[in-house]
Scaffold this active site. Structure first.
Site, mmCIF file in Angstrom:
data_model
loop_
_atom_site.group_PDB
_atom_site.id
_atom_site.type_symbol
_atom_site.label_atom_id
_atom_site.label_comp_id
_atom_site.label_asym_id
_atom_site.label_seq_id
_atom_site.Cartn_x
_atom_site.Cartn_y
_atom_site.Cartn_z
ATOM 1 N N LYS A 36 90.448 12.603 145.461
ATOM 2 C CA LYS A 36 89.396 11.696 144.353
ATOM 3 C C LYS A 36 88.136 11.829 144.621
ATOM 4 O O LYS A 36 87.892 13.189 145.421
ATOM 5 C CB LYS A 36 89.034 10.572 145.471
ATOM 6 N N ASP A 63 86.116 8.839 140.646
ATOM 7 C CA ASP A 63 85.775 7.560 140.975
ATOM 8 C C ASP A 63 84.827 7.512 140.212
ATOM 9 O O ASP A 63 83.028 7.506 140.797
ATOM 10 C CB ASP A 63 85.666 7.639 142.378
ATOM 11 N N LYS A 65 83.372 4.832 138.755
ATOM 12 C CA LYS A 65 82.815 3.507 138.192
ATOM 13 C C LYS A 65 81.846 3.049 138.000
ATOM 14 O O LYS A 65 80.739 2.797 137.571
ATOM 15 C CB LYS A 65 82.331 2.941 140.443
ATOM 16 N N ASP A 68 78.450 -0.094 131.519
ATOM 17 C CA ASP A 68 77.804 -0.227 130.362
ATOM 18 C C ASP A 68 77.879 -0.769 129.476
ATOM 19 O O ASP A 68 78.812 -1.681 129.714
ATOM 20 C CB ASP A 68 77.628 1.314 130.557
ATOM 21 N N THR A 118 84.109 -2.473 148.938
ATOM 22 C CA THR A 118 84.496 -2.795 149.828
ATOM 23 C C THR A 118 83.341 -2.924 150.869
ATOM 24 O O THR A 118 83.322 -3.828 151.840
ATOM 25 C CB THR A 118 85.001 -1.798 151.017
ATOM 26 N N ARG A 213 88.354 11.087 155.188
ATOM 27 C CA ARG A 213 87.778 11.552 156.698
ATOM 28 C C ARG A 213 89.150 11.808 157.689
ATOM 29 O O ARG A 213 88.698 12.459 158.388
ATOM 30 C CB ARG A 213 86.596 10.301 157.766
HETATM 31 O O1 C5P Z 1 87.195 6.107 154.993
HETATM 32 P P1 C5P Z 1 87.439 6.895 153.987
HETATM 33 O O2 C5P Z 1 86.352 8.536 154.327
HETATM 34 O O3 C5P Z 1 88.991 7.487 154.373
HETATM 35 O O4 C5P Z 1 86.512 7.179 152.328
HETATM 36 C C1 C5P Z 1 88.098 6.911 151.334
HETATM 37 C C2 C5P Z 1 87.234 6.564 150.334
HETATM 38 O O5 C5P Z 1 87.299 4.770 150.454
HETATM 39 C C3 C5P Z 1 85.810 6.758 149.606
HETATM 40 O O6 C5P Z 1 85.686 7.681 148.663
HETATM 41 C C4 C5P Z 1 84.595 5.305 149.587
HETATM 42 O O7 C5P Z 1 85.221 5.847 148.078
HETATM 43 C C5 C5P Z 1 86.474 4.670 150.087
HETATM 44 N N1 C5P Z 1 85.906 3.771 150.590
HETATM 45 C C6 C5P Z 1 84.862 2.026 150.829
HETATM 46 N N2 C5P Z 1 84.762 1.636 151.784
HETATM 47 C C7 C5P Z 1 84.080 2.492 152.851
HETATM 48 C C8 C5P Z 1 83.820 3.818 152.958
HETATM 49 C C9 C5P Z 1 84.848 4.510 152.223
HETATM 50 O O8 C5P Z 1 85.693 2.051 150.282
HETATM 51 N N3 C5P Z 1 83.724 1.634 153.761
#
Ligand code: C5P
Length: 235
Positions: A36, A63, A65, A68, A118, A213
């Protein structure tokens, strides 16, 4: 022999630069086949990286998003469809989703609607003039995504089961449900408030897991990715 990468596992390349993303992809080798690319890298040459990854035989999730007017989303989606990439996000608004569906028609690029970010709390959703709870707003947008004829949605693992139920009731067993917020047992939550394990997210109905991560910040990213793939191999 090393197993082929699990096609349900998508690694989020949230690095500041293309150079760091390339190092990570090299380190991951065959452990991950789907990447991604988000807005941070988009602004630093992400499309070129996407084309390179495709040329190397990998799958790519843009990604971006998009949100428009319909004509712009349709033309942008059509241009992106020419890149050969696999997944594209747009905000889950009826006009935006329908326009993206028209733009990618006939290509291999699939469109996902981002239901509710989120980072938004119930208060944020209320302040945005919605009388619905975040969970009900997700359900509404899943129905609207189905009506618009797009390929799936992005939702947290908590909403995946309801999204799957709605898609199944609409006869769309092929509907994609892509979930971020996935953490292996015992891993740091970072800023993920509503996380689930890889196996729980799949059991709830997710078709794909976006994991950043826990792989990218691991001392050995390849071992991290392989451990996650092993934990879902039997599912
Ligand atoms: O937390 P992680 O590093 O696994 O994040 C993967 C993806 O999740 C990010 O690229 C982002 O699109 C999404 N994300 C999310 N909510 C968060 C942090 C990251 O949806 N609080």
């Amino acid at each position: 022999m090393t197993p082929a990468p699990d096609p349900r596992l998508i690694c989020a390349l949230d690095t500041p630069t293309i150079g760091e993303a390339r190092v990570l992809v090299d380190r991951l080798g065959d452990a991950v086949g789907f990447y991604k690319i988000g807005l941070q890298l988009f602004a630093a040459g992400g499309m070129e990286l996407a084309r390179d990854l495709k040329a190397e035989g990998r799958q790519v999730f843009l990604d971006w998003k998009l949100h428009d007017i319909g004509a712009t989303v349709e033309k942008a989606s059509a241009n992106l469809a020419g890149s050969g990439c696999d997944l594209l996000t747009v905000h889950a608004r009826p006009q935006v989703m329908a326009a993206a569906a028209r733009g990618v028609k006939g290509s291999g690029l699939k469109v996902l609607g981002v239901t509710v970010l989120t980072s938004l709390t119930a208060d944020d959703v209320r302040a945005d003039d919605h009388s619905l709870s975040p969970a009900d707003l997700v359900a509404l947008r899943v129905r609207q995504a189905l009506d618009a004829g797009i390929d799936g949605v992005v939702s947290s693992p908590q909403e995946a089961a309801r999204a799957r139920e709605i898609a199944r009731a609409a006869g769309r067993n092929d509907f994609l449900i892509v979930t971020p917020g996935v953490r292996p047992d015992g891993a740091s939550l970072d800023d993920q408030a509503r996380a689930a394990t890889p196996s729980a997210a799949l059991a709830a109905g997710a078709s794909h897991l976006v994991i950043g991560r826990p792989i990218t910040a691991a001392a050995d990213p390849q071992a991290g990715a392989r451990a996650i793939a092993e934990s879902i191999a039997q599912l």
